[in-house]
Design an enzyme around this catalytic site. Structure first.
Site, mmCIF file in Angstrom:
data_model
loop_
_atom_site.group_PDB
_atom_site.id
_atom_site.type_symbol
_atom_site.label_atom_id
_atom_site.label_comp_id
_atom_site.label_asym_id
_atom_site.label_seq_id
_atom_site.Cartn_x
_atom_site.Cartn_y
_atom_site.Cartn_z
ATOM 1 N N CYS A 1 56.066 -7.184 0.295
ATOM 2 C CA CYS A 1 57.242 -8.017 0.593
ATOM 3 C C CYS A 1 57.543 -8.745 -0.700
ATOM 4 O O CYS A 1 57.810 -8.114 -1.706
ATOM 5 C CB CYS A 1 56.992 -8.940 1.782
ATOM 6 S SG CYS A 1 55.428 -9.845 1.748
ATOM 7 N N SER A 2 57.465 -10.057 -0.718
ATOM 8 C CA SER A 2 57.645 -10.791 -1.963
ATOM 9 C C SER A 2 56.293 -11.245 -2.509
ATOM 10 O O SER A 2 55.890 -10.874 -3.599
ATOM 11 C CB SER A 2 58.566 -11.991 -1.758
ATOM 12 O OG SER A 2 58.841 -12.623 -2.979
#
Length: 464
Positions: A395-396
């Site tokens: 994801c991040s």
């Protein structure tokens, strides 16, 4: 006159102590004490204020005592405003909610998300499922309201929550993560999924197992991490092969191997969203690990950059690896890109699933799209060559949404194979390999909802 000045000097020492006791810093206390002396000097010497306290604003009819009180209040008010500014952190934001919280409001009540489960939608009047018990900040390790965002230092645009401050189990965190278990039958799973208070208690009791940043005290490493306090646990980190000897930076990537269902070694790699500085490292890892699938669960930007666009529109070469886009397919909730990778005369196929229906800083409103993606990735994995390596998920930061996806994938297999699920055990195992996996209580609740829905789908299919 000299006696008066001596008295003022001695009394100033008392005022300094008074201001220090009130919580002011040493320099601030000196400044305030001098202001009080300045006021007294106005009665003794025919001079104007030196330190900024204008006694002319005080009516002549007031008594000396009232004058002193007004001056003290004014000085304290000025100092408090100055101190309140210095107390504020660079930013204090919620990582998984849209609303920004007050900079000094460190203990709001977390909100419980309402998930659209089709026929299983909660009603507004269901007090049992909608009640949330306020939890203290230090207890809410990793919750969506216990995250501090420090943008003053390079390499950090994301919070490192209070997750590193473990529960009363500080000294036995590793033991807890190795032994934590809570097996749920289908009936228990459905009840548990709607018991928000019990899930909160279980989540906050489970250590996050974040890495102490001091373990990575290497010059230049800050450029390799998207968030300076989200770091790979050392024992399971992915090590890039390098021709250089003792060059730690060339071997480093913020990624960890994660066990799969049944303790399968290296079934997944959880990693941060590549930055502009680490796109080359990311493709080196993809090629080195022979990964057939990338699952991306973030937008490129969500208020700020969450992930660099590491793939080309057509063809690009990174670290000697030629990446070519073969096809792009847009589904309702994700897009699928098929790449061809070439390096050293060898050619491989790679699939990237980019899931775009996970709202910024929330949990998905609906569970079915995530389930469908998990099942699609499982089918693609079965079709991959036998020599293929781990599925890469990011994801991040590589812990929140990434943790939810990997946990759901593992637990769906367990439910099909054993007829029960152990969400706590899976969470503990993921956190042993990469700290902070399943980052918030809301995400932990969501995983339970997804598994509850999946079990109902399995039961319905078996009845037919």
């Amino acid at each position: 006159m000299n006696d008066n000045l001596l008295s003022l000097f001695l009394s100033s020492q008392g005022y300094w102590v008074f201001f220090v006791v009130e919580g002011n810093g040493p320099l601030s206390s000196i400044y305030k004490s001098l202001q009080v002396i300045d006021f007294y000097l106005s009665f003794i010497l025919p001079c104007h204020p030196i330190f900024g306290t204008d006694v002319s604003v005080i009516p002549k009819s007031e008594t000396t005592k009232n004058k002193i009180l007004i001056i003290l209040n004014k000085v304290t008010d000025i100092g408090d405003r100055r101190q309140s500014v210095s107390r504020q952190p660079s930013f204090t934001l919620s990582e998984w909610t849209d609303a920004q919280e007050d900079l000094l409001d460190l203990d709001p009540v977390p909100q419980t998300p309402v998930f659209d489960m089709g026929s299983e939608t909660r009603t507004e009047g269901d007090a049992v499922t909608l009640t949330v018990t306020p939890v203290g900040l230090q207890e809410r390790r990793g919750s969506n309201v216990s995250l501090t965002l420090d943008m003053c230092t390079p390499g950090c645009t994301e919070p490192y929550g209070y997750g590193a401050q473990l529960s009363p189990r500080d000294q036995s965190a590793q033991e807890y993560l190795r032994q934590g278990t809570h097996i749920l039958t289908p009936a228990m799973l459905h009840i548990r999924a709607m018991d928000d208070q019990s899930l909160q208690a279980e989540f906050y009791e489970t250590p996050m197992n974040f890495v102490d940043p001091k373990e990575y005290n290497y010059p230049g490493l800050v450029r390799k991490n998207r968030y300076k306090t989200i770091l790979p646990n050392t024992h399971s980190r992915v090590i890039l092969k390098s021709l250089g000897e003792d060059d730690f930076l060339t071997t480093y990537i913020n990624a960890n191997y994660l066990k799969g269902y049944g303790g399968e070694e290296g079934a997944y790699i959880a990693t941060q969203g590549p930055t502009v500085n680490t796109v080359g490292d990311f493709w080196r890892m993809v090629w080195q690990e022979r990964s057939p699938i990338i699952v991306m669960i973030t937008n490129l930007e969500e208020k700020n950059e969450k992930c660099a666009e590491y793939w080309p529109e057509d063809t690009v070469t990174h670290e000697g690896i030629e990446i070519t886009v073969i096809s792009v397919t847009q589904e309702d909730d994700y897009s699928l890109r098929v790449f061809t990778l070439k390096c050293g005369g060898e050619e491989r196929s790679l699939r990237q699933y980019w899931y775009t229906s996970w709202p910024d800083q929330k949990t998905p409103d609906k569970a079915p799209p995530l389930l469908e993606l998990v099942q699609e990735v499982e089918r693609a994995r079965e079709e991959a060559p036998p020599s293929s390596g781990p599925t890469i998920v990011h994801c991040s930061a590589g812990i929140g949404r990434t943790g939810c996806f990997i946990a759901t994938s593992i637990l769906c297999k367990q439910l099909r194979t054993e007829g029960v699920v152990d969400i706590l055990r899976t969470t503990c195992q993921l956190r042993l390999d990469r700290g902070g996996m399943i980052q918030t209580c809301e995400q932990y609740q969501f995983v339970h909802h997804v598994l509850s829905l999946y079990e109902k789908q399995l039961s319905h299919a078996a009845e037919e």
